[in-house]
Write an enzyme that holds these catalytic residues in place. Structure first.
Site, PDB file in Angstrom:
ATOM      1  N   ASP A 198      -4.008   5.537   2.559  1.00 30.53           N
ATOM      2  CA  ASP A 198      -4.565   4.573   1.594  1.00 30.53           C
ATOM      3  C   ASP A 198      -5.098   3.336   2.314  1.00 30.53           C
ATOM      4  O   ASP A 198      -6.145   2.787   1.939  1.00 30.53           O
ATOM      5  CB  ASP A 198      -3.491   4.155   0.586  1.00 30.53           C
ATOM      6  CG  ASP A 198      -3.198   5.248  -0.432  1.00 30.53           C
ATOM      7  OD1 ASP A 198      -4.033   6.159  -0.570  1.00 30.53           O
ATOM      8  OD2 ASP A 198      -2.127   5.188  -1.070  1.00 30.53           O
ATOM      9  N   MET A 255       0.842  -1.198   0.000  1.00 26.11           N
ATOM     10  CA  MET A 255       0.000   0.000   0.000  1.00 26.11           C
ATOM     11  C   MET A 255       0.882   1.256   0.000  1.00 26.11           C
ATOM     12  O   MET A 255       1.981   1.272   0.549  1.00 26.11           O
ATOM     13  CB  MET A 255      -0.928  -0.005   1.200  1.00 26.11           C
ATOM     14  CG  MET A 255      -1.924  -1.177   1.200  1.00 26.11           C
ATOM     15  SD  MET A 255      -3.111  -1.114  -0.160  1.00 26.11           S
ATOM     16  CE  MET A 255      -4.226   0.163   0.446  1.00 26.11           C
ATOM     17  N   GLU A 256       0.362   2.342  -0.605  1.00 20.78           N
ATOM     18  CA  GLU A 256       1.171   3.547  -0.792  1.00 20.78           C
ATOM     19  C   GLU A 256       1.377   4.332   0.497  1.00 20.78           C
ATOM     20  O   GLU A 256       2.438   4.892   0.733  1.00 20.78           O
ATOM     21  CB  GLU A 256       0.523   4.452  -1.845  1.00 20.78           C
ATOM     22  CG  GLU A 256       0.560   3.884  -3.257  1.00 20.78           C
ATOM     23  CD  GLU A 256       1.967   3.879  -3.836  1.00 20.78           C
ATOM     24  OE1 GLU A 256       2.787   4.722  -3.423  1.00 20.78           O
ATOM     25  OE2 GLU A 256       2.242   3.022  -4.699  1.00 20.78           O
ATOM     26  N   SER A 257       0.341   4.426   1.328  1.00 20.08           N
ATOM     27  CA  SER A 257       0.433   5.267   2.520  1.00 20.08           C
ATOM     28  C   SER A 257      -0.544   4.779   3.580  1.00 20.08           C
ATOM     29  O   SER A 257      -1.450   3.979   3.308  1.00 20.08           O
ATOM     30  CB  SER A 257       0.113   6.721   2.175  1.00 20.08           C
ATOM     31  OG  SER A 257      -1.259   6.840   1.795  1.00 20.08           O
TER      32      SER A 257
END
Length: 651
Positions: free
Chosen positions: A169, A164-166
């Site tokens: 997210d 996952m990006e962040s």
């Protein structure tokens, strides 16, 4: 006296000397006096002393983890759901459980060297078990996370793991997931917060669940005062574990997890790419320093070391001796420590309902090896013991003289006949001399004990028959005779394997493979090759025997029959498990046995001649011809009930 006779006498004398030397080494002989055999040292007095040592070194495992007093049942319930939630990964295909498996036969790992992430990328480190993790001094093998909460933040955002990006997210993804009513679950878990679905609450809930994952074993029962919770072999292994020096690092309730240590204190580990804690602290003295792993469930969490490159528990112990203790451990030391580590397996993973089978006659136990008499008769008995315990080295291809090579693979007789043939329900030789001569269906005639030994030599050992008059055969028979003296008539389990009821279905080979990885790969490796110690070199026996391939038993061996191997596994495995504390169910043993016997192994010619009366052929004989209409596949893998019913109908 001709040259051939002199040569034979010289070879026999050399064999006697080698056998005596190996026997003495296995018992730790010093200055001509044989030390007490490790598997027999646990008298009641010594067990009490060992118990006090264990309490002082390891202490008691707490009933709860630090921080659990702030966890609520709602947080724990939510955390469990999130632990198994695949939707928190980039492609919705990866959960915490995929690397840290908590299935019915998993000990918080996936039994892979390194684990595949959501996008099928692999990291450089082996996934550690999640069981008992909250007791550790820190999280990750380099200690870069101080708490379970901090650790739980890593995998979702790691591009190799869940991707996952962040954190935002992850939070947004959970709000949209339809797999559960997360809005309601978070409201119940965090009722004081107006917007409870947050990344911090996600990791807090997962940590709360992980704090419930406490692993207990028979070792805890021993520490709490039950001296009979461990077998004599396991207690001997504990003593060895303490005396060798393993406890310098592997101490405390987890037998590790509470300190950092350089991997390669005396001899460097082969993998020099991973710098360990140095990447966290930047300090030169932290190069190759890692958190000492806990040893609870070690027998269920292969492969080993931070990179997962050590396949078996035997190799891990062997390397630790050289790397951390500056000592080449003997096969007996390695095997003994392995027995102890097996007793650290989680009681819910490695224990089924205790056996109700009554034990051997009250007041009687198999003979102890240190009680073998002195003199000529004792020398012959000791030679027999050495031959069955070091078959490859003394009567196999570990011998230079071709005329002395009778065993054809790299097994020893005692790989199957547990505890030197003295273990109850471990294919024991106790009392065997009273059972022969007997009619043998395989040959269709009455056979002697020598015939039975040679059946094993030609099949289990994939070799050739020993002449009846040979010193080797006479020594083996002498050892078995000594074991059989003064055996009461009411001994239960002196021969054969423990009672076993096969499932009424075909064996599940795929399921057996998964079970094998959990219960068996720690000793025999994922490839079934077993392990031979550093000290043994190329001519020693295997600490853990190969289970298939050219070095194992051939297709005519009794162990190649499913009902035989399954019953043996049920009563003895993993690693000599006491029959009173079985680790495997009947169904699990059945499927593991099928998986093991599904692999290629040497072929014995002439098997079609076995069982002249085909009606006496066992239902699980994996080769034809047969006296019924059932095919070879069903005879090899079941189900057996239809075959048995058809056979009963013909009588």
């Amino acid at each position: 006296m001709n040259v051939q006779t002199l040569t034979r006498l010289a070879l026999t004398a050399a064999l006697m000397l080698a056998a005596s030397a190996i026997y003495a080494k296995s018992l730790g002989t010093t200055n001509g006096l044989a030390a007490v055999e490790p598997s027999s040292i646990s008298t009641n007095q010594n067990a009490s002393i060992l118990l006090r040592q264990a309490r002082a070194i390891f202490g008691h495992l707490p009933s709860s983890m630090p921080g659990s007093d702030a966890d609520t049942p709602e947080m724990v319930s939510l955390g469990k759901i999130l632990f198994f939630e695949k939707g928190m990964s980039i492609n919705k295909q990866q959960s915490c459980n995929d690397c840290h498996g908590l299935g019915s036969a998993q000990a918080g790992v996936d039994n892979n060297p390194t684990s595949p992430g959501a996008l099928n990328k692999f990291g450089d480190r082996n996934a550690p078990t999640v069981l008992n993790a909250g007791f550790h001094i820190a999280q990750f093998v380099d200690g870069r996370a101080a708490s379970l909460e901090e650790q739980a933040k890593g995998p979702p955002l790691n591009p190799i793991e869940m991707g996952m990006e962040s954190a935002q997210d992850v939070e947004d993804r959970v709000k949209k997931l339809a797999t559960h009513d997360y809005a309601a679950l978070f409201n119940r878990a965090f009722p004081e917060q107006p917007s409870p679905i947050s990344f911090d609450n996600i990791v807090d809930a997962i940590a709360a669940f992980e704090r419930t994952l406490i692993s207990r074993s028979r070792f805890d029962e021993f520490v709490e005062g039950d001296e009979q919770a461990l077998s004599d072999q396991e207690k001997a292994g504990l003593s060895q574990f303490i005396n060798v020096g393993c406890v310098q690092c592997h101490n405390g309730p987890l037998l590790g997890g509470m300190m950092y240590q350089k991997a390669g204190k005396f001899k460097a580990y082969v993998n020099r790419k991973d710098l360990g804690r140095y990447d966290v602290t930047g300090r030169e003295e932290d190069k190759f320093v890692f958190k000492v792993p806990q040893l609870r469930n070690a027998a269920l969490t292969a492969p080993y070391f931070h990179d997962g490159n050590v396949k078996t528990l035997a190799e891990a112990i062997d390397l630790m001796g050289v790397m951390q203790l500056d000592e080449e451990l003997t096969d007996e030391q390695i095997r003994s420590i392995m027995h102890f580590l097996t007793a650290l397996s989680d009681e819910n993973l490695a224990a089924v309902h205790p056996s109700k089978i009554r034990t051997v006659a009250k007041g009687w136990s198999p003979r102890r090896l240190e009680d073998i008499p002195e003199g000529k008769s004792g020398d012959q008995i000791r030679m027999g013991l050495s031959l069955v315990s070091n078959s490859y080295r003394l009567i196999g291809h570990g011998v230079n003289e071709p005329e002395m090579q009778f065993s054809g693979n790299k097994l020893s007789c005692t790989n199957c006949h547990q505890n030197e043939g003295r273990k109850q329900f471990g294919l024991s030789w106790v009392g065997v001399t009273s059972r022969y001569p007997q009619f043998r269906g395989r040959s269709g005639k009455v056979g002697t004990l020598q015939d039975r030994v040679n059946g094993c030599m030609e099949r289990s050992m994939n070799g050739k028959a020993l002449p009846d008059e040979s010193p080797q055969m006479q020594a083996i028979i002498a050892y078995m005779t000594w074991l059989s003296e003064d055996v009461p008539a009411n001994v239960i389990g002196a021969s054969g394997s423990s009672p076993f009821t096969p499932p009424d279905r075909k064996a599940d080979i795929i399921g057996g493979q998964s079970l094998y990885q959990t219960y068996c790969s720690s000793c025999h490796g994922s490839d079934g090759e077993g392990y031979r110690s550093i000290a043994a070199g190329n001519i020693g026996v295997f600490v853990a025997p190969p289970l298939w391939g050219k070095n194992s038993y051939n297709n005519g061996a009794g162990m190649n029959r499913l009902l035989t191997i399954a019953a043996f596994l049920k009563g003895n495995m993993p690693l000599g498990t006491p029959y009173q504390h079985p680790a495997l169910t009947d169904a699990q043993a059945y499927d593991i046995g099928a998986y093991v016997n599904s692999h290629p192994r040497p072929h014995l010619a002439g098997l079609e001649k076995d069982y002249p009366d085909l009606n006496k052929k066992p239902v699980d004989a994996p080769y034809g011809p047969y006296a019924d209409e059932f095919n070879q596949e069903q005879h090899k893998y079941g189900p057996y009930a239809p075959i048995m019913r058809a056979r009963a109908g013909r009588k």
